[in-house]
Scaffold this motif. Structure first.
Motif, PDB file in Angstrom:
ATOM      1  N   VAL A 130      36.675  38.974  32.134  1.00  0.00           N
ATOM      2  CA  VAL A 130      35.317  39.521  32.091  1.00  0.00           C
ATOM      3  C   VAL A 130      34.350  38.187  32.158  1.00  0.00           C
ATOM      4  O   VAL A 130      33.304  38.250  32.871  1.00  0.00           O
ATOM      5  CB  VAL A 130      35.162  40.114  30.877  1.00  0.00           C
ATOM      6  N   GLY A 133      33.791  37.003  35.788  1.00  0.00           N
ATOM      7  CA  GLY A 133      33.083  38.134  36.655  1.00  0.00           C
ATOM      8  C   GLY A 133      33.817  38.573  37.767  1.00  0.00           C
ATOM      9  O   GLY A 133      33.320  39.378  38.604  1.00  0.00           O
ATOM     10  N   ALA A 224      33.131  45.813  32.127  1.00  0.00           N
ATOM     11  CA  ALA A 224      32.521  45.004  30.879  1.00  0.00           C
ATOM     12  C   ALA A 224      31.865  43.701  31.613  1.00  0.00           C
ATOM     13  O   ALA A 224      31.734  42.822  30.827  1.00  0.00           O
ATOM     14  CB  ALA A 224      33.672  44.658  29.986  1.00  0.00           C
ATOM     15  N   ALA A 225      31.460  43.575  33.078  1.00  0.00           N
ATOM     16  CA  ALA A 225      30.975  42.659  33.564  1.00  0.00           C
ATOM     17  C   ALA A 225      29.712  42.833  34.347  1.00  0.00           C
ATOM     18  O   ALA A 225      29.713  43.030  35.479  1.00  0.00           O
ATOM     19  CB  ALA A 225      31.812  41.918  34.573  1.00  0.00           C
ATOM     20  N   GLN A 234      23.581  38.209  30.149  1.00  0.00           N
ATOM     21  CA  GLN A 234      24.633  38.532  30.836  1.00  0.00           C
ATOM     22  C   GLN A 234      26.094  38.271  30.047  1.00  0.00           C
ATOM     23  O   GLN A 234      26.713  39.142  29.865  1.00  0.00           O
ATOM     24  CB  GLN A 234      24.815  38.211  32.329  1.00  0.00           C
ATOM     25  N   SER A 238      28.114  41.073  28.074  1.00  0.00           N
ATOM     26  CA  SER A 238      29.525  41.459  28.461  1.00  0.00           C
ATOM     27  C   SER A 238      30.442  41.185  27.306  1.00  0.00           C
ATOM     28  O   SER A 238      31.297  41.947  26.988  1.00  0.00           O
ATOM     29  CB  SER A 238      29.972  40.454  29.467  1.00  0.00           C
TER      30      SER A 238
END
Length: 254
Positions: A130, A133, A224-225, A234, A238
């Motif tokens: 995660v 990315g 979850a990203a 971000q 996350s």
């Protein structure tokens, strides 16, 4: 998070090869021409790196449906430069998807090899993936999302991508996908195999819900990203979302 289908054409094999000017309408020399395996000039190599970096960013933010013009604009090159290396968007998409699939596979192998506790191994893989990315760039076939018509599924039980405006519900298939079912790609098969081992170990230890599949784990990575404009926001979003999803994956005492 945008997960969009893309045509995975046979021409995409070009993505991992050398110079592709002939495929893009260049001088038309045959496959035996030495220029196909010649090293790239420094400026050409730099442009390629810029295009690949831009493609990861653009597709990660907008999905694989984003146009090549957006990739060229982010790379600060002309769109013709992009097409000289990648004669179609399919080829570029496949290149990016294969690289990200390979990265996830390496992360899963590292977690499997360095963590003795099954749950620690699985959660380490999820957190690393995660944070990188890579889940935003998984090929849609790997996520193994099936369509169920006229089936009632509680809204609370579905993640946002599973909701449909048309009344057709998206749900995860409940068995582990086999490599043949997902995509004819050795990289995808390797990813499914190693994540399957992480899932099996955690389930056998009684730490993972028995109904959780490899598809569920990969969907967690993709979900979850989120792509947010602020890097710190971000990362925080996350991490928070993954904490919640991990709690949902864990088994509960009877």
């Amino acid at each position: 998070m945008h997960i969009q289908d893309s045509h995975w054409s046979s021409a995409s094999a070009i993505a991992s090869g050398g110079t592709i000017g002939a495929a893009a309408g260049g001088n038309g020399r045959g496959p035996g021409d030495g220029s196909r395996t010649a090293p790239l000039r420094v400026d050409a190599q730099r442009n390629l790196e810029h295009v690949l970096r831009a493609a990861r960013e653009v597709f990660g933010e907008l999905g694989y449906g984003a146009p090549m013009e957006d990739v060229a604009r982010r790379a600060r090159v002309g769109v013709g430069t992009v097409y000289r290396r990648f004669p179609s968007k399919d080829v570029l998409v496949r290149r990016i998807a294969e690289e990200e699939t390979s990265r996830l596979t390496d992360q899963a192998r590292t977690a499997l090899g360095q963590e003795d506790e099954p749950w620690s191994a699985l959660s380490r893989f999820l957190r690393t993936s995660v944070a990188s990315g890579a889940g935003r760039l998984l090929p849609p076939q790997i996520l193994r999302v099936g369509v169920a018509e006229d089936e009632t599924v509680a809204d609370e039980a579905r993640v946002p991508q599973q909701r449909s405006q048309s009344g057709t519900e998206l749900r995860l298939v409940e068995q582990r996908p086999t490599p043949e079912d997902v995509v004819d790609d050795a990289g995808a098969a390797a990813l499914l195999d190693v994540v399957g081992r992480l899932v099996d170990r955690a389930r056998a230890a009684g730490e993972l819900r028995p109904d959780v599949t490899v598809a569920d784990v990969l969907l967690v990575i993709a979900t979850a990203a989120p792509s947010l404009p602020d890097a710190a926001q971000q990362a925080a979003a996350s991490a928070r979302l993954l904490d919640i999803l991990l709690e949902g994956l864990r088994s509960r005492p009877a």
